[in-house]
Design a protein around this motif. Structure first.
Motif, PDB file in Angstrom:
ATOM      1  N   ALA A 149      -9.789  22.858 -48.211  1.00 22.33           N
ATOM      2  CA  ALA A 149      -8.791  23.624 -47.464  1.00 22.33           C
ATOM      3  C   ALA A 149      -7.684  24.078 -48.400  1.00 22.33           C
ATOM      4  O   ALA A 149      -7.555  23.597 -49.524  1.00 22.33           O
ATOM      5  CB  ALA A 149      -8.212  22.765 -46.338  1.00 22.33           C
ATOM      6  N   ASP A 150      -6.881  25.018 -47.907  1.00 18.00           N
ATOM      7  CA  ASP A 150      -5.707  25.508 -48.613  1.00 18.00           C
ATOM      8  C   ASP A 150      -4.521  24.657 -48.183  1.00 18.00           C
ATOM      9  O   ASP A 150      -4.162  24.628 -47.003  1.00 18.00           O
ATOM     10  CB  ASP A 150      -5.470  26.977 -48.267  1.00 18.00           C
ATOM     11  N   ALA A 151      -3.887  23.978 -49.120  1.00 13.67           N
ATOM     12  CA  ALA A 151      -2.788  23.064 -48.790  1.00 13.67           C
ATOM     13  C   ALA A 151      -1.608  23.779 -48.144  1.00 13.67           C
ATOM     14  O   ALA A 151      -0.818  23.155 -47.431  1.00 13.67           O
ATOM     15  CB  ALA A 151      -2.323  22.344 -50.048  1.00 13.67           C
ATOM     16  N   LEU A 152      -1.495  25.082 -48.368  1.00 11.31           N
ATOM     17  CA  LEU A 152      -0.396  25.837 -47.771  1.00 11.31           C
ATOM     18  C   LEU A 152      -0.632  26.136 -46.289  1.00 11.31           C
ATOM     19  O   LEU A 152       0.288  26.563 -45.596  1.00 11.31           O
ATOM     20  CB  LEU A 152      -0.193  27.153 -48.529  1.00 11.31           C
ATOM     21  N   GLU A 153      -1.835  25.890 -45.820  1.00 13.19           N
ATOM     22  CA  GLU A 153      -2.181  26.309 -44.458  1.00 13.19           C
ATOM     23  C   GLU A 153      -2.499  25.161 -43.510  1.00 13.19           C
ATOM     24  O   GLU A 153      -2.845  25.397 -42.360  1.00 13.19           O
ATOM     25  CB  GLU A 153      -3.384  27.267 -44.511  1.00 13.19           C
ATOM     26  N   ILE A 154      -2.399  23.914 -43.953  1.00 14.61           N
ATOM     27  CA  ILE A 154      -2.780  22.794 -43.095  1.00 14.61           C
ATOM     28  C   ILE A 154      -1.645  21.789 -42.962  1.00 14.61           C
ATOM     29  O   ILE A 154      -0.753  21.706 -43.805  1.00 14.61           O
ATOM     30  CB  ILE A 154      -4.031  22.060 -43.641  1.00 14.61           C
ATOM     31  N   ASP A 155      -1.685  21.026 -41.876  1.00  6.95           N
ATOM     32  CA  ASP A 155      -0.744  19.936 -41.637  1.00  6.95           C
ATOM     33  C   ASP A 155      -1.500  18.634 -41.860  1.00  6.95           C
ATOM     34  O   ASP A 155      -2.415  18.307 -41.098  1.00  6.95           O
ATOM     35  CB  ASP A 155      -0.203  20.016 -40.205  1.00  6.95           C
ATOM     36  N   VAL A 156      -1.131  17.915 -42.896  1.00  7.62           N
ATOM     37  CA  VAL A 156      -1.902  16.720 -43.265  1.00  7.62           C
ATOM     38  C   VAL A 156      -1.303  15.423 -42.744  1.00  7.62           C
ATOM     39  O   VAL A 156      -1.951  14.376 -42.785  1.00  7.62           O
ATOM     40  CB  VAL A 156      -2.032  16.618 -44.799  1.00  7.62           C
ATOM     41  N   ALA A 157      -0.070  15.460 -42.251  1.00  7.05           N
ATOM     42  CA  ALA A 157       0.626  14.222 -41.905  1.00  7.05           C
ATOM     43  C   ALA A 157      -0.149  13.379 -40.904  1.00  7.05           C
ATOM     44  O   ALA A 157      -0.180  12.144 -40.994  1.00  7.05           O
ATOM     45  CB  ALA A 157       2.020  14.538 -41.368  1.00  7.05           C
ATOM     46  N   ALA A 158      -0.813  14.027 -39.941  1.00  8.16           N
ATOM     47  CA  ALA A 158      -1.524  13.292 -38.904  1.00  8.16           C
ATOM     48  C   ALA A 158      -2.748  12.564 -39.440  1.00  8.16           C
ATOM     49  O   ALA A 158      -3.285  11.661 -38.783  1.00  8.16           O
ATOM     50  CB  ALA A 158      -1.939  14.242 -37.778  1.00  8.16           C
ATOM     51  N   ARG A 159      -3.200  12.929 -40.624  1.00  7.80           N
ATOM     52  CA  ARG A 159      -4.402  12.320 -41.200  1.00  7.80           C
ATOM     53  C   ARG A 159      -4.072  11.139 -42.115  1.00  7.80           C
ATOM     54  O   ARG A 159      -4.971  10.547 -42.708  1.00  7.80           O
ATOM     55  CB  ARG A 159      -5.202  13.373 -41.981  1.00  7.80           C
ATOM     56  N   LEU A 160      -2.785  10.829 -42.236  1.00  6.37           N
ATOM     57  CA  LEU A 160      -2.351   9.779 -43.151  1.00  6.37           C
ATOM     58  C   LEU A 160      -1.535   8.731 -42.412  1.00  6.37           C
ATOM     59  O   LEU A 160      -0.890   9.015 -41.402  1.00  6.37           O
ATOM     60  CB  LEU A 160      -1.508  10.389 -44.274  1.00  6.37           C
ATOM     61  N   THR A 161      -1.551   7.512 -42.944  1.00  4.25           N
ATOM     62  CA  THR A 161      -0.817   6.410 -42.344  1.00  4.25           C
ATOM     63  C   THR A 161       0.294   5.967 -43.282  1.00  4.25           C
ATOM     64  O   THR A 161       0.036   5.669 -44.451  1.00  4.25           O
ATOM     65  CB  THR A 161      -1.755   5.213 -42.079  1.00  4.25           C
ATOM     66  N   PRO A 162       1.544   5.914 -42.813  1.00  2.00           N
ATOM     67  CA  PRO A 162       2.652   5.491 -43.676  1.00  2.00           C
ATOM     68  C   PRO A 162       2.464   4.054 -44.164  1.00  2.00           C
ATOM     69  O   PRO A 162       1.822   3.254 -43.477  1.00  2.00           O
ATOM     70  CB  PRO A 162       3.875   5.603 -42.754  1.00  2.00           C
ATOM     71  N   PRO A 163       3.054   3.731 -45.317  1.00  2.00           N
ATOM     72  CA  PRO A 163       3.799   4.626 -46.205  1.00  2.00           C
ATOM     73  C   PRO A 163       2.875   5.598 -46.933  1.00  2.00           C
ATOM     74  O   PRO A 163       1.749   5.252 -47.273  1.00  2.00           O
ATOM     75  CB  PRO A 163       4.479   3.672 -47.184  1.00  2.00           C
ATOM     76  N   ILE A 164       3.399   6.808 -47.157  1.00  2.00           N
ATOM     77  CA  ILE A 164       2.613   7.888 -47.745  1.00  2.00           C
ATOM     78  C   ILE A 164       3.287   8.375 -49.021  1.00  2.00           C
ATOM     79  O   ILE A 164       4.491   8.661 -49.035  1.00  2.00           O
ATOM     80  CB  ILE A 164       2.480   9.065 -46.753  1.00  2.00           C
ATOM     81  N   ARG A 165       2.507   8.463 -50.079  1.00  2.00           N
ATOM     82  CA  ARG A 165       2.988   9.027 -51.336  1.00  2.00           C
ATOM     83  C   ARG A 165       2.184  10.298 -51.634  1.00  2.00           C
ATOM     84  O   ARG A 165       0.995  10.353 -51.339  1.00  2.00           O
ATOM     85  CB  ARG A 165       2.820   8.028 -52.481  1.00  2.00           C
ATOM     86  N   ILE A 166       2.838  11.275 -52.208  1.00  2.00           N
ATOM     87  CA  ILE A 166       2.148  12.488 -52.650  1.00  2.00           C
ATOM     88  C   ILE A 166       2.103  12.457 -54.169  1.00  2.00           C
ATOM     89  O   ILE A 166       3.132  12.313 -54.827  1.00  2.00           O
ATOM     90  CB  ILE A 166       2.856  13.756 -52.151  1.00  2.00           C
ATOM     91  N   VAL A 167       0.899  12.544 -54.718  1.00  2.00           N
ATOM     92  CA  VAL A 167       0.704  12.522 -56.161  1.00  2.00           C
ATOM     93  C   VAL A 167      -0.250  13.660 -56.505  1.00  2.00           C
ATOM     94  O   VAL A 167      -1.350  13.726 -55.950  1.00  2.00           O
ATOM     95  CB  VAL A 167       0.110  11.178 -56.644  1.00  2.00           C
ATOM     96  N   ALA A 168       0.157  14.547 -57.401  1.00  2.00           N
ATOM     97  CA  ALA A 168      -0.700  15.709 -57.651  1.00  2.00           C
ATOM     98  C   ALA A 168      -0.382  16.386 -58.974  1.00  2.00           C
ATOM     99  O   ALA A 168       0.784  16.456 -59.388  1.00  2.00           O
ATOM    100  CB  ALA A 168      -0.552  16.731 -56.516  1.00  2.00           C
ATOM    101  N   ASN A 169      -1.432  16.889 -59.613  1.00  2.00           N
ATOM    102  CA  ASN A 169      -1.318  17.860 -60.691  1.00  2.00           C
ATOM    103  C   ASN A 169      -1.390  19.206 -59.993  1.00  2.00           C
ATOM    104  O   ASN A 169      -2.468  19.760 -59.795  1.00  2.00           O
ATOM    105  CB  ASN A 169      -2.462  17.671 -61.690  1.00  2.00           C
ATOM    106  N   LEU A 170      -0.246  19.702 -59.555  1.00  2.45           N
ATOM    107  CA  LEU A 170      -0.228  20.875 -58.680  1.00  2.45           C
ATOM    108  C   LEU A 170      -0.691  22.134 -59.400  1.00  2.45           C
ATOM    109  O   LEU A 170      -0.304  22.362 -60.555  1.00  2.45           O
ATOM    110  CB  LEU A 170       1.188  21.105 -58.137  1.00  2.45           C
ATOM    111  N   PRO A 171      -1.497  22.961 -58.735  1.00  3.70           N
ATOM    112  CA  PRO A 171      -1.822  24.270 -59.307  1.00  3.70           C
ATOM    113  C   PRO A 171      -0.535  25.028 -59.610  1.00  3.70           C
ATOM    114  O   PRO A 171       0.391  25.055 -58.784  1.00  3.70           O
ATOM    115  CB  PRO A 171      -2.625  24.950 -58.185  1.00  3.70           C
ATOM    116  N   TYR A 172      -0.447  25.615 -60.786  1.00  4.18           N
ATOM    117  CA  TYR A 172       0.791  26.266 -61.204  1.00  4.18           C
ATOM    118  C   TYR A 172       1.255  27.345 -60.219  1.00  4.18           C
ATOM    119  O   TYR A 172       2.453  27.552 -60.043  1.00  4.18           O
ATOM    120  CB  TYR A 172       0.600  26.897 -62.589  1.00  4.18           C
ATOM    121  N   ASN A 173       0.311  28.008 -59.578  1.00  7.34           N
ATOM    122  CA  ASN A 173       0.689  29.153 -58.755  1.00  7.34           C
ATOM    123  C   ASN A 173       1.247  28.775 -57.386  1.00  7.34           C
ATOM    124  O   ASN A 173       1.754  29.641 -56.671  1.00  7.34           O
ATOM    125  CB  ASN A 173      -0.498  30.118 -58.595  1.00  7.34           C
ATOM    126  N   VAL A 174       1.178  27.512 -56.972  1.00  8.68           N
ATOM    127  CA  VAL A 174       1.713  27.118 -55.660  1.00  8.68           C
ATOM    128  C   VAL A 174       2.623  25.891 -55.745  1.00  8.68           C
ATOM    129  O   VAL A 174       3.138  25.434 -54.737  1.00  8.68           O
ATOM    130  CB  VAL A 174       0.576  26.826 -54.642  1.00  8.68           C
TER     131      VAL A 174
END
Length: 281
Positions: free
Chosen positions: A102-127
């Protein structure tokens, strides 16, 4: 380099699945699994946390997160070519990795995760910058995540942690530092990536604050900062005149000289100005 688990080296994975990096997707792959594990460790103790990863590509950082003990990883990858490789990682870590094409800019992911939640990423430069601003300005605070550990171009990383009076100081610094504690925790040279980008990269670790550092309405603060830095070479009495017909009086009421420029104001002054503009003068 594959000592962190029993899966093949990333070069073999890329060759098997034909995963040449695509510039159109902002892809630059990290192939050193020891390095991806080191990035995962910058997020802190992952045991007991769900992790959201954006743009996992062939799964190098994904494997690092799982090897470092993440309770569960949700990996969101736009490039369908990478899904088969990521599914192989999922099979090696049963029940701990969910892969979404999926495109991360177009989806809501919070409901698929259980706290505590960390975001870790080598983000694509363009977004990368757009995703960061969305996470820092979700419409309600505190957000669903507790920390962000993100790789950016070094120039962007410096803008996130910049101090007032510096060339890098701007809207991104104000937004990030208002609601989080941010610091650069790693530097990476171009040769760490395949293909090698033309710029250096850096990992920034941001820990959310339960309440913003200073009181202010988020929308009003955004308006003030956007106007101020939109014409950063101008004095504030000129760059902010669209916000109030009495802008010089408003500035003076909070102890800011109308002849100051945006990069001279610290976070507390921007917040004070946002509060003052909520009250008609």
């Amino acid at each position: 380099m594959s000592a962190i688990d029993d899966l093949p080296p990333l070069r073999a994975v890329i060759a098997e699945h034909g995963l040449s990096a695509r510039k159109s997707l902002g892809q630059n792959f990290l192939l050193d699994l020891n390095l991806t594990a080191k990035i995962a460790r910058q997020a802190g103790d992952l045991r007991g946390s769900d992790v959201l990863e954006i743009g996992p590509g062939p799964g190098g950082l994904t494997r690092g997160l799982l090897a470092e003990g993440a309770r569960r990883v949700l990996a969101v990858e736009k490039d369908s070519r990478c899904i088969a490789a990521l599914e192989e990682v999922a099979r090696a870590y049963p029940g701990r990795l969910e892969v979404m094409n999926a495109d991360a800019l177009e989806i809501d992911v919070a409901a698929r995760l259980t706290p505590p939640i960390r975001i870790v990423a080598n983000l694509p430069y363009n977004v990368g910058t757009e995703l960061l601003t969305r996470w820092l300005d979700p419409g309600h605070w505190p957000p669903f995540w507790s920390s962000l550990t993100l790789m950016f171009q070094r120039e962007v990383a410096e803008r996130i942690v910049a101090a007032p009076g510096t060339k890098a100081y701007g809207r991104l610094a104000v937004l990030a530092q208002w609601r989080s504690d941010a610091r650069i925790v790693m530097d990476l040279p171009p040769e760490a990536f395949t293909p090698a980008p033309k710029v250096r990269s850096a990992v920034v670790h941001l820990v959310r604050r339960e309440t913003p550092r200073y009181p202010a309405d988020a929308r009003q603060l955004q308006r003030v900062v956007a106007a101020a830095f939109g014409q950063r070479r101008k004095m504030l009495r000129a760059s902010l005149k669209s916000l109030s017909p009495n802008i010089e009086e408003v500035l003076s009421s909070v102890g800011i000289a109308p002849t100051e420029r945006a990069e001279q104001l610290d976070l507390s002054q921007f917040c004070a100005l946002a509060r003052a503009l909520e009250t008609p003068k």
